[in-house]
Scaffold this motif. Structure first.
Motif, PDB file in Angstrom:
ATOM      1  N   LYS A 396       0.837  -1.192   0.000  1.00 55.44           N
ATOM      2  CA  LYS A 396       0.000   0.000   0.000  1.00 55.44           C
ATOM      3  C   LYS A 396       0.878   1.250   0.000  1.00 55.44           C
ATOM      4  O   LYS A 396       0.397   2.352   0.259  1.00 55.44           O
ATOM      5  CB  LYS A 396      -0.911   0.007   1.231  1.00 55.44           C
ATOM      6  CG  LYS A 396      -1.918  -1.146   1.275  1.00 55.44           C
ATOM      7  CD  LYS A 396      -2.801  -1.046   2.515  1.00 55.44           C
ATOM      8  CE  LYS A 396      -3.809  -2.200   2.555  1.00 55.44           C
ATOM      9  NZ  LYS A 396      -4.649  -2.135   3.785  1.00 55.44           N
ATOM     10  N   ASP A 400      -2.492   3.729  -6.130  1.00 56.41           N
ATOM     11  CA  ASP A 400      -3.346   2.560  -6.366  1.00 56.41           C
ATOM     12  C   ASP A 400      -2.930   1.773  -7.603  1.00 56.41           C
ATOM     13  O   ASP A 400      -2.902   0.536  -7.586  1.00 56.41           O
ATOM     14  CB  ASP A 400      -4.809   3.008  -6.509  1.00 56.41           C
ATOM     15  CG  ASP A 400      -5.389   3.500  -5.192  1.00 56.41           C
ATOM     16  OD1 ASP A 400      -4.789   3.215  -4.144  1.00 56.41           O
ATOM     17  OD2 ASP A 400      -6.438   4.184  -5.217  1.00 56.41           O
ATOM     18  N   ASN A 403       0.383   0.030  -6.857  1.00 62.59           N
ATOM     19  CA  ASN A 403       0.161  -1.043  -5.880  1.00 62.59           C
ATOM     20  C   ASN A 403      -0.358  -2.301  -6.563  1.00 62.59           C
ATOM     21  O   ASN A 403       0.103  -3.408  -6.293  1.00 62.59           O
ATOM     22  CB  ASN A 403      -0.836  -0.592  -4.815  1.00 62.59           C
ATOM     23  CG  ASN A 403      -0.241   0.415  -3.848  1.00 62.59           C
ATOM     24  OD1 ASN A 403       0.972   0.540  -3.729  1.00 62.59           O
ATOM     25  ND2 ASN A 403      -1.106   1.142  -3.158  1.00 62.59           N
TER      26      ASN A 403
END
Length: 518
Positions: A396, A400, A403
């Motif tokens: 994390k 996003d 990730n």
């Protein structure tokens, strides 16, 4: 060789480093392989845990084995490990070794009083500290290379990304906020500032090495330390002195650290005496896992047992550091315009890279059998399954999109590189009055899909002896593991231009277990 991500503030256009999913797949494997754990008794028996009880190793092995206890017990198991390696590189061999002490296991088992009028005969609670993995390692390697040097890798990286000079200059601070002194944010930037690579024009690429023709003597080292330790709480019960069932919960602590060096020593170079790379990795983590085990005694002579072990879910933090240093002939080097200059820097650190991620280790299961030879001893064997292809890594720490890319690409690397493994263990114990004599062995299947000619299967042989009294016992074991591994200092587009180190590993482990019954 850049291994980890730089911080988010440094992720500007054209300077985002390549995400090394292969490296994180290898990290997941490193933190998941287990060779031999437990007390001196169980280690002497080849690491068998599935179908034996009455030993403190049952706490983190097959917890059903706690159901065999009729008295409480405290044990302490110091150990001594000797690392012995031989590195073969470019036709030359170097040997290295080191020894270190450790705590292999410490445990407390509290047994209940037997319930003679009940089917549930007795139960036991166990608490243990155990050393699940040892990361200690050391090796040296070296040889004469007339095809390439590390600088060729740096040039290939800079040219492959068409990195402009402006970017290499931006990736450098003469007074960095982290170090308080000069710092580079990429390896090519450090080489550029030290005049080890020169641009062809104002735009930069293609870059070329200040010396791309001389032969080099290459030498490298690795020194690693750390362990994966675990506190385990287990509970087991005994039904009719036939069926034993138990479960445990483990809280693991991961600590790993290594330092690696690599040096090119130039032979008859008009520019360079040597160029050295250094890197270090510092890792900490904590995790949790569960196990459920059963043992069934078919008769006084024969019993079966098995365990299922959940993956360990581990949260990991790491810091990766690098540095570059060079020695120049007469303290000068040829600049981009062909004139001799005194380089402003002879050594530069690369900015440290911090990263956080979580890892899921393989699912494990085993099945074993023990045959008792009346009161003379027993023979026990275990078959283990380890689902290495089920490992996963996620983070994390990035945005996003990155990730998800990190998770997906690393998972693909894991499934492409590793396979599920089946291991075999066999051990025997002979009893003569108070004395116990033990031998064991194990075959641990390589988790790699492609061996590349490296004998990665592990073979373990072990032996030990013990003495058992009414209130005190002592066991001693020794084990030897034999396997090969490999390391590649750098890679180039032509596989003929670089080499890998072939490492022969023969670690020896000795454990002494002292126990008191009460």
């Amino acid at each position: 060789m850049m291994k980890k991500y730089v911080g988010a503030a440094l992720l500007t256009a054209l300077c985002i480093p390549f995400l090394s999913h292969a490296q994180y797949a290898e990290d997941a494997l490193r933190y998941s392989e287990m060779n031999q754990t437990g007390s001196a008794r169980f280690q002497a028996l080849g690491g068998n845990h599935a179908a034996l009880g009455g030993d403190p190793s049952s706490i983190h092995g097959n917890p059903a084995g706690l159901g065999f206890y009729s008295r409480s017990e405290f044990t302490f198991s110091p150990g001594l490990t000797s690392i012995n390696t031989k590195g073969n590189y470019l036709g030359q061999s170097y040997s290295n070794s080191k020894s270190l002490g450790n705590i292999s296991q410490a445990s407390l088992v509290i047994a209940s009083q037997p319930g003679f009028q009940r089917r549930w005969k007795r139960s036991s609670l166990g608490i243990s500290f155990s050393r699940q993995q040892s990361f200690h390692d050391t090796y040296n390697y070296g040889g004469l290379n007339n095809r390439s040097a590390y600088v060729d890798k740096v040039v290939a990286d800079a040219n492959g990304k068409s990195t402009p000079v402006s970017q290499l200059e931006a990736d450098f601070e003469a007074n960095g906020s982290v170090t308080g002194g000069p710092v580079a944010y990429s390896v090519p930037a450090a080489y550029y500032q030290m005049y080890l690579i020169n641009p062809s024009g104002t735009s930069g690429f293609p870059y070329s090495a200040v010396d791309k023709n001389s032969v080099v003597n290459q030498f490298g080292t690795l020194d690693a330390s750390g362990a994966n330790t675990q506190w385990t709480i287990a509970y087991a019960g005994n039904l009719d002195d036939k069926f034993y069932i138990g479960g445990n919960i483990g809280f693991s602590r991961l600590r790993y650290k290594y330092t690696r060096t690599f040096e090119d020593s130039y032979v008859d170079s008009p520019e360079l005496i040597s160029v050295s790379q250094g890197e270090g990795l510092d890792v900490t983590g904590s995790g949790i896992n569960l196990s459920l085990g059963v043992i069934y005694k078919f008769s006084p002579m024969f019993q079966l047992g098995g365990t299922i072990m959940s993956p360990t879910f581990t949260s990991i933090k790491e810091t990766f550091t690098q540095n570059v240093s060079a020695q120049y002939v007469d303290g000068k080097v040829t600049g981009p315009d062909g004139t001799l200059i005194t380089p402003p820097y002879t050594s530069l650190p690369i900015a440290p890279n911090d990263f956080e991620y979580s890892m899921t280790s393989p699912f494990r299961g085993n099945l074993g059998a023990t045959v008792f030879l009346q009161n003379k001893g027993f023979i026990t064997g275990t078959v283990e399954y380890v689902g290495y292809s089920g490992m996963s890594v996620r983070t994390k720490y990035l945005n996003d999109t990155d990730n998800q890319a990190f998770k997906t690409d690393t998972k693909n690397e894991i499934t492409d590189s590793f396979r599920n493994a089946v291991n075999f263990r066999l051990g025997a114990e002979y009893r003569a009055n108070l004395m116990r004599f033990r031998v064991g062995g194990a075959y641990l299947m390589s988790p790699y899909q492609n061996s590349d000619g490296i004998q990665r299967d592990k073979f373990l042989v072990s032996a030990g002896l013990g003495v058992r009294g009414n209130k005190f016992f002592a066991d001693l074991s020794g084990s030897l593991a034999m396997y090969e591994s490999a390391f590649t200092p750098y890679t180039l587009s032509n596989v003929q231009d670089y080499s890998s180190v072939r490492i022969t590993n023969k670690p020896v482990n000795a454990v002494l277990t002292l126990g008191m019954l009460f």
